[in-house]
Design an enzyme around this catalytic site. Sequence first.
Site, PDB file in Angstrom:
ATOM      1  N   GLU A 184      -5.159  -3.965  -3.798  1.00 38.55           N
ATOM      2  CA  GLU A 184      -5.376  -5.448  -3.272  1.00 38.55           C
ATOM      3  C   GLU A 184      -5.568  -5.855  -4.742  1.00 38.55           C
ATOM      4  OE1 GLU A 184      -5.072  -5.986  -0.311  1.00 38.55           O
ATOM      5  OE2 GLU A 184      -5.031  -4.148   0.574  1.00 38.55           O
ATOM      6  N   HIS A 190      -5.591  -4.376   5.426  1.00 42.75           N
ATOM      7  CA  HIS A 190      -5.310  -4.951   3.884  1.00 42.75           C
ATOM      8  C   HIS A 190      -6.727  -4.564   3.086  1.00 42.75           C
ATOM      9  CE1 HIS A 190      -1.749  -7.153   4.514  1.00 42.75           C
ATOM     10  NE2 HIS A 190      -2.323  -7.701   5.507  1.00 42.75           N
TER      11      HIS A 190
END
Length: 572
Positions: free
Chosen positions: A27, A166
Amino acid sequence: MTGQLTFDEIDDELPLHRATFVVVDLETTGGSSRQDTVTEIGAVKVRGGEVLGEFGTLVDPGREIPPMVVSITGITQAMVHGAPRFDSVLPAFLEFARDAVLVAHNAPFDVGFLRAECERLGVAWPKPAVLCTAKLARRVLGKDETPNHKLGTLARVLHARTTPVHRALDDARATVDVLHALLERLGPLGVRTVPELLEHLPDVTPQQRRNRGLADPLPHAPGVYLFRGPNEEVLYVGTASDLQRRVRQYFTAGERRARVKEMAGLAQRVDHVECAHPLEAEVRELRLLGAHQPRYNRRSKFPKRTWWVVLTEEAFPRLSIVRTARDGALGPFRSRTAAAAAVEALHAGGSLRRCTERIPARDQRGRPCALHELGRCAAPCAGLQGVEEYAPEVISVREVISGSPRWEPGGLLDRLRAELGRFSAEERFEDAAAARDRLAELVRALDRAQRWAALAAVPELVAARPDGSGGWQLAVVRHGRLAAAGNARRGVPPMPVVDALQAAAETVVPEPGPLRGAPADEVRVVHRWLTTGGTRLVRCAQPWSEPAGSAASWREWLERAAKARAPYPAAD
């Protein structure tokens, strides 16, 4: 379960069920590996369908996380406060992923960030085989099976046990399930080994497949390889710890660079030079790049294209940027722009003249320029400053470049830091940031130049590094150049080998300049090898010492500047 085979030990028939895969997900603060940074990393190591370990941590990106990214990942500034920086996380991850096939969904994104961080931190990218599950899914799944190839869609279609959200580790776990489901689809197609898996992806051109046999004659040994074209021209030069394994990767989907894929298709032969150890391979690569200037290599092809900052030889010396090194020069710089930035920093810390005309020692007839009115120049051109009054500024610059032990507080670097402190006290934050960056770049250039010059000044030294198997890698270095390389295997007395290497070592005649004529890239790799990895000095013709004054005493300031959360490091 058998022990893991390293990629230096395997052959082309490594079955998929014995291969180790490390599935990674990152990320980040954005989509550019050059401008954005990592906020979280997650990885799962698997072999034969079994999870061997997991790796995951939040990462302090050293900058604000954009609100849009926070809304997507849920990772806030508070969550990464106190988390480790990526420079401490990266070595641990590379060790976790060592000798494994690296897997990611949209691998160019994740691997691009990892490569960029390695480059930024000066860490060698290990060049693993890379598998992209997004590309593999496009190859395996038909349009009637999935509307798209996003990770969330594939996780649902292939019944993954983890739903991607995510977040790095969860997404890596979901990618593991997707990978296993795709591998099951490939079994009936006859894909049973790692090379067959990499070749199954659509990115492998017919020319690459045709040329795969070019790697067969190469040994499983460290060295340098040279791809040759139809007219015997050298197309590409590289190094490898295992020549055959590395060259074979150019003919698989693990190679994603369009230009290099084109090169692999054009190649008619691959020559090689076996080397005693990685240092010799790196140096030989640099020398071959300079000799052949292969059109498919992008770096280090022009070792003489460097820039230097010097003081001119006249009554009132000034700073000048030149292509030829001379004693007392600052450098080398890879570009004129970088050299000009160093000149600007040196000017900002002193009052050397900036005009280019030659000023005689007496009878000056010029007119003061605007810099005199701004207090940046004492106008020697107009006779307002004599040679004796001008000399201290010249001495200050010479000493800061050389790292003279006579350097004292209050010199040029301290004046630059005082300017930074003044800007911050006046809340001129943009000026403070510019002053900080200018000072930091100058200190880095000085520190690098002084370290390399100190090594190049030594006529000869012999060093030894443990080879990891009870033996020693040996190197003879003369004026910053590698003059000889060899090994003393476990059980072999090393000193007779050292004597033989010294007797057969290349003769090096020093030239003018801080690096004594040695190419900057070669001095860089030799210095790195000598100062890392447990390398020990065996013999030294004269004491090898780096200056403790000037830039060396500013390394702690540089570290604090890099870690500072404020827009500029606090002045002392």
